[in-house]
Design a protein around this motif. Structure first.
Motif, PDB file in Angstrom:
ATOM      1  N   UNK A 118     -22.428  29.368  39.194  1.00 25.72           N
ATOM      2  CA  UNK A 118     -21.497  28.439  38.557  1.00 25.72           C
ATOM      3  C   UNK A 118     -20.056  28.942  38.664  1.00 25.72           C
ATOM      4  N   UNK A 119     -19.842  30.219  38.384  1.00 24.78           N
ATOM      5  CA  UNK A 119     -18.481  30.780  38.426  1.00 24.78           C
ATOM      6  C   UNK A 119     -17.858  30.626  39.808  1.00 24.78           C
ATOM      7  N   UNK A 120     -18.628  30.927  40.840  1.00 27.30           N
ATOM      8  CA  UNK A 120     -18.109  30.812  42.211  1.00 27.30           C
ATOM      9  C   UNK A 120     -17.804  29.361  42.561  1.00 27.30           C
ATOM     10  N   UNK A 121     -18.664  28.456  42.105  1.00 27.41           N
ATOM     11  CA  UNK A 121     -18.446  27.033  42.375  1.00 27.41           C
ATOM     12  C   UNK A 121     -17.154  26.550  41.722  1.00 27.41           C
ATOM     13  N   UNK A 122     -16.913  26.965  40.491  1.00 30.65           N
ATOM     14  CA  UNK A 122     -15.696  26.555  39.788  1.00 30.65           C
ATOM     15  C   UNK A 122     -14.457  27.129  40.473  1.00 30.65           C
ATOM     16  N   UNK A 123     -14.517  28.367  40.920  1.00 30.62           N
ATOM     17  CA  UNK A 123     -13.383  28.954  41.643  1.00 30.62           C
ATOM     18  C   UNK A 123     -13.117  28.196  42.942  1.00 30.62           C
ATOM     19  N   UNK A 124     -14.187  27.832  43.640  1.00 34.55           N
ATOM     20  CA  UNK A 124     -14.046  27.068  44.881  1.00 34.55           C
ATOM     21  C   UNK A 124     -13.418  25.701  44.599  1.00 34.55           C
ATOM     22  N   UNK A 125     -13.856  25.033  43.532  1.00 33.92           N
ATOM     23  CA  UNK A 125     -13.289  23.731  43.187  1.00 33.92           C
ATOM     24  C   UNK A 125     -11.808  23.861  42.821  1.00 33.92           C
ATOM     25  N   UNK A 126     -11.457  24.955  42.151  1.00 37.24           N
ATOM     26  CA  UNK A 126     -10.052  25.193  41.843  1.00 37.24           C
ATOM     27  C   UNK A 126      -9.216  25.356  43.100  1.00 37.24           C
ATOM     28  N   UNK A 127      -9.744  26.086  44.072  1.00 34.93           N
ATOM     29  CA  UNK A 127      -9.045  26.251  45.354  1.00 34.93           C
ATOM     30  C   UNK A 127      -8.867  24.912  46.049  1.00 34.93           C
ATOM     31  N   UNK A 128      -9.912  24.096  46.060  1.00 31.76           N
ATOM     32  CA  UNK A 128      -9.817  22.782  46.703  1.00 31.76           C
ATOM     33  C   UNK A 128      -8.751  21.919  46.030  1.00 31.76           C
ATOM     34  N   UNK A 129      -8.707  21.953  44.709  1.00 33.26           N
ATOM     35  CA  UNK A 129      -7.721  21.148  43.990  1.00 33.26           C
ATOM     36  C   UNK A 129      -6.305  21.636  44.198  1.00 33.26           C
ATOM     37  N   UNK A 130      -6.110  22.942  44.107  1.00 38.03           N
ATOM     38  CA  UNK A 130      -4.762  23.501  44.210  1.00 38.03           C
ATOM     39  C   UNK A 130      -4.213  23.495  45.623  1.00 38.03           C
ATOM     40  N   UNK A 131      -5.044  23.812  46.593  1.00 40.68           N
ATOM     41  CA  UNK A 131      -4.552  23.990  47.954  1.00 40.68           C
ATOM     42  C   UNK A 131      -4.728  22.782  48.858  1.00 40.68           C
ATOM     43  N   UNK A 132      -5.688  21.916  48.546  1.00 35.40           N
ATOM     44  CA  UNK A 132      -6.000  20.830  49.469  1.00 35.40           C
ATOM     45  C   UNK A 132      -5.962  19.455  48.801  1.00 35.40           C
TER      46      UNK A 132
END
Length: 162
Positions: A118-132
């Protein structure tokens, strides 16, 4: 009524008159003033709550002024297709092994994970939102059966923020 009043002694007339004045004052207070004062207090509390909410939203003003409240000012939006962005970022984060399906949708991409942290998924979603500029439009998450703590199965629909 007037005859009754005039037949009273002077002291009794004063007593009745003072009592009538108190009754009129009490009726005015409880019938008019108190309801108006109560409503005034409710409106004042409501205004105070709205002012506090407005003050709390002031920091968001800059983000909205830039045209995208879901992305910090100055963050670049990739022009690549969402499916490509998802694939590249999953590989970079080492999450591709948990990806069971990625399918393009008319406005984004749908991704399904099994036994992902779950933690890794949330970090990945944050990257997608912030960077892309990709944000979750719809999704479901549930605990992964027979998996370790913090592991979930997830189905997410990601779309570009407008």
């Amino acid at each position: 009524m007037r005859d009754w009043y005039e037949n009273l002694e002077a002291r009794e007339q004063v007593f009745v008159l003072v009592g009538a004045v108190f009754v009129v004052i009490a009726l005015l207070f409880y019938g008019l003033w108190q309801p108006l004062d109560k409503r005034h207090t409710q409106v004042a509390t409501s205004v105070e709550n709205f002012e506090q909410a407005l003050a709390a939203m002031q920091p968001l003003r800059e983000l909205v002024a830039n045209g995208n409240p879901n992305r910090p000012a100055g963050a670049p939006i990739s022009q690549q297709a969402p499916i490509i962005v998802v694939s590249q970022t999953l590989q970079r984060r080492g999450l591709e092994q948990y990806n069971r399906r990625s399918a393009p949708t008319p406005n984004g991409v749908q991704v399904r994970f099994e036994n992902v942290a779950f933690d890794e998924l949330v970090l990945w979603l944050g990257e997608l939102g912030n960077n892309y500029g990709l944000i979750v439009q719809q999704g479901t998450m549930q605990l992964a059966p027979q998996a370790g703590p913090g592991r979930i199965n997830a189905s997410l629909t990601l779309e570009r923020a407008l």
